[in-house]
Scaffold this active site. Structure first.
Site, PDB file in Angstrom:
ATOM      1  N   HIS A 135       0.877  -1.187   0.000  1.00 49.59           N
ATOM      2  CA  HIS A 135       0.000   0.000   0.000  1.00 49.59           C
ATOM      3  C   HIS A 135       0.911   1.233   0.000  1.00 49.59           C
ATOM      4  O   HIS A 135       2.036   1.177   0.510  1.00 49.59           O
ATOM      5  CB  HIS A 135      -0.833  -0.056   1.291  1.00 49.59           C
ATOM      6  CG  HIS A 135      -1.888   0.990   1.428  1.00 49.59           C
ATOM      7  ND1 HIS A 135      -1.618   2.278   1.842  1.00 49.59           N
ATOM      8  CD2 HIS A 135      -3.230   0.940   1.251  1.00 49.59           C
ATOM      9  CE1 HIS A 135      -2.754   2.966   1.907  1.00 49.59           C
ATOM     10  NE2 HIS A 135      -3.750   2.180   1.551  1.00 49.59           N
ATOM     11  N   ASP A 212       3.113  -4.394   7.979  1.00 44.14           N
ATOM     12  CA  ASP A 212       1.903  -3.601   7.838  1.00 44.14           C
ATOM     13  C   ASP A 212       0.722  -4.561   8.013  1.00 44.14           C
ATOM     14  O   ASP A 212       0.412  -5.352   7.123  1.00 44.14           O
ATOM     15  CB  ASP A 212       1.908  -2.947   6.449  1.00 44.14           C
ATOM     16  CG  ASP A 212       0.590  -2.256   6.114  1.00 44.14           C
ATOM     17  OD1 ASP A 212      -0.379  -2.403   6.885  1.00 44.14           O
ATOM     18  OD2 ASP A 212       0.532  -1.583   5.075  1.00 44.14           O
ATOM     19  N   GLN A 215      -4.560  -4.969   7.014  1.00 44.53           N
ATOM     20  CA  GLN A 215      -5.602  -5.859   6.480  1.00 44.53           C
ATOM     21  C   GLN A 215      -5.599  -7.222   7.159  1.00 44.53           C
ATOM     22  O   GLN A 215      -6.305  -8.129   6.710  1.00 44.53           O
ATOM     23  CB  GLN A 215      -5.399  -6.054   4.970  1.00 44.53           C
ATOM     24  CG  GLN A 215      -5.543  -4.781   4.160  1.00 44.53           C
ATOM     25  CD  GLN A 215      -6.971  -4.237   4.155  1.00 44.53           C
ATOM     26  OE1 GLN A 215      -7.937  -4.962   4.441  1.00 44.53           O
ATOM     27  NE2 GLN A 215      -7.116  -2.965   3.855  1.00 44.53           N
ATOM     28  N   LYS A 238     -10.231  -0.547  10.719  1.00 43.90           N
ATOM     29  CA  LYS A 238     -10.365  -1.758   9.894  1.00 43.90           C
ATOM     30  C   LYS A 238     -10.635  -2.984  10.773  1.00 43.90           C
ATOM     31  O   LYS A 238     -10.705  -4.104  10.306  1.00 43.90           O
ATOM     32  CB  LYS A 238      -9.108  -1.965   9.052  1.00 43.90           C
ATOM     33  CG  LYS A 238      -8.892  -0.832   8.029  1.00 43.90           C
ATOM     34  CD  LYS A 238      -7.713  -1.106   7.149  1.00 43.90           C
ATOM     35  CE  LYS A 238      -7.199   0.123   6.431  1.00 43.90           C
ATOM     36  NZ  LYS A 238      -8.014   0.521   5.280  1.00 43.90           N
ATOM     37  N   CYS A 376      -4.824   2.480  -3.575  1.00 42.72           N
ATOM     38  CA  CYS A 376      -3.576   2.987  -2.977  1.00 42.72           C
ATOM     39  C   CYS A 376      -2.447   1.990  -3.169  1.00 42.72           C
ATOM     40  O   CYS A 376      -1.612   1.784  -2.276  1.00 42.72           O
ATOM     41  CB  CYS A 376      -3.760   3.317  -1.493  1.00 42.72           C
ATOM     42  SG  CYS A 376      -4.892   4.659  -1.197  1.00 42.72           S
TER      43      CYS A 376
END
Ligand code: PLP
Length: 424
Positions: A135, A212, A215, A238, A376
């Site tokens: 991302h 990261d 998600q 999220k 993104c």
């Protein structure tokens, strides 16, 4: 009924229906006169009543600024804020609550690492290893850092299925690699990266690893100690929590050696015009009044998810992903982008001769909320030589009826464009 108190024994569940949509008030509102079919969970998740109520209750009963007041309410708010930190610690199995830094979200967490750890550590010629899957939030902060330090970015390519090229990873990793920054789950394709294995390889050459997790946290169990990484970033919104609150987890030893990033109140020990001394982590990285209500509501979101069981959510979404993949693959003219063997509940796709934005607009008119565009992740779109995709991303409240609505809306779009195949 609140899911937290509901009997959720496995025997009562079919594999693709948790039956918890009624916990999310917004899912009851119609859009364009239709039932809202919310399939944009990769962008942000909806909030259960328990989270909305936790934030409301904080402002009604507990609001005060933290860490500063001698009065009861300030102490009470401080206790709630610090208790939220412990909730996060347990959720990701961090060794200490002090390793949990509250941020605005994943983006701020990564920028914090880049500007505090990175600026202090990297020198000209040092290498940062990223992947094509990243991302922009896990690309641009490192580009800024490279401009400041002379470090350089290397990129691990992916296969046509959207899986990391592990041979290329091995070849690119060297003694020059100071940082490996990888996404746990690709927001555009759903690919789940083998983070523990990649971390072990990175550590073998002395590199630090940032993951990261934007998600990942809402969709499967994350155990930062089992992963072995050094930093893990995620966003509350999220994870069925509010916007404006997120987490940077970092190893205690690393955080202790990192200089402040932003200066201000709450992050200092002493201040004079000659100079200042700084608080220990995590306060050193939480300058100014933080999102106190957000941290409390994030803890409520974690409690909500934990009461259902993250493994149960993972199993549900996995089954629904398999169902949705088969349903989309069966539509003539639909091409799935990202077919990794190990995938989270994200379906990126193109529909022949319909631009993703047109598709998104038509689906919206049917009440089906998906995302259309580059997500993104422009370098990833360039890799596939496409401007963007349509993306349906699953959450715990989605079920087979939502997938049926998605399929029907795609057919509608094909009818409007005259591209629906009449072949059997
Ligand atoms: N990383 C990934 C993989 C994401 O999907 C996102 C958001 O879509 C981010 C980082 C940035 O998250 P935020 O905007 O909450 O900081």
């Amino acid at each position: 009924m609140n899911a937290v108190t509901e009997d959720l024994s496995v025997n009562k569940l079919t594999p693709t229906r948790l039956g918890l949509a009624h916990d999310f008030p917004i899912l009851a509102r119609p859009v364009h006169g239709r039932r809202l079919v919310y399939l944009d969970n990769g962008a942000t998740t909806q909030k259960p009543e328990a989270v909305i109520e936790a934030e409301r209750r904080f402002y009604r009963e507990s609001n005060a600024n933290i860490h500063r007041g001698v009065h009861w309410l300030s102490q009470h708010a401080t206790d709630l804020y610090e208790a939220s930190r412990v909730t996060v610690q347990r959720f990701i199995n961090a060794a200490h609550a002090d390793e949990v830094v509250f941020t605005r979200g994943t983006t701020e967490a990564i920028n914090l690492v880049a500007q505090s750890w990175g600026r202090n550590t990297l020198r000209a010629g040092d290498e940062i290893l990223l992947t094509t899957l990243e991302h922009h939030s896990n690309i641009v902060p490192w580009q800024l850092l490279c401009e400041q330090t002379g470090a350089v970015i290397k990129v691990v390519p992916i296969s046509d299925a959207g899986e990391l090229d592990l041979d290329a990873f091995d070849a690119l990793l060297s003694e020059r690699t100071r940082l490996v920054a990888i996404t746990h789950v690709s927001n555009a394709l759903g690919t789940i990266n083998p983070v523990a294995m990649l971390t072990a390889k990175a550590h073998a050459v002395g590199a630090t690893v940032l993951v990261d997790g934007a998600q990942a946290v809402a969709h499967h169990k994350v155990d930062v100690q089992a992963l072995g990484c050094d930093f893990y970033a995620f966003s509350g919104h999220k994870l069925y929590g509010p916007t404006g609150i997120g987490v940077l987890w970092g190893r205690a030893g690393l955080l202790a050696a990192m200089p402040p990033w932003q200066g201000g109140g709450d992050m200092i020990r002493t201040v004079s015009f000659e100079g200042s001394t700084y608080a220990d982590a995590p306060q050193r990285f939480e300058a100014g009044t933080p999102n106190i209500a957000g941290s409390v509501a994030l803890a409520a979101a974690i409690d909500y998810v934990s009461a259902i069981g993250i493994e149960r959510i993972a199993a549900h979404e996995h089954a629904l992903l398999a169902h949705a993949t088969a349903a989309l693959a069966a539509i003539p003219g639909v091409r799935l982008i990202g077919t990794a063997a190990n995938k989270a509940g994200i379906l990126s796709f193109m529909v022949e001769r319909i631009h993703p934005h047109d598709l998104g607009t038509i689906l919206d008119s049917e009440g089906v909320a998906i995302r259309a565009g580059h997500h993104c992740a422009m370098p990833l779109m360039t890799r596939f030589k496409i401007p963007g995709t349509a993306r349906a991303s699953l959450g715990l409240y989605n079920d087979e009826a939502d997938i049926a609505a998605l399929v029907a809306a795609i057919h509608k779009a094909q009818d409007l464009f005259g591209t629906r195949s009449t072949a059997p």
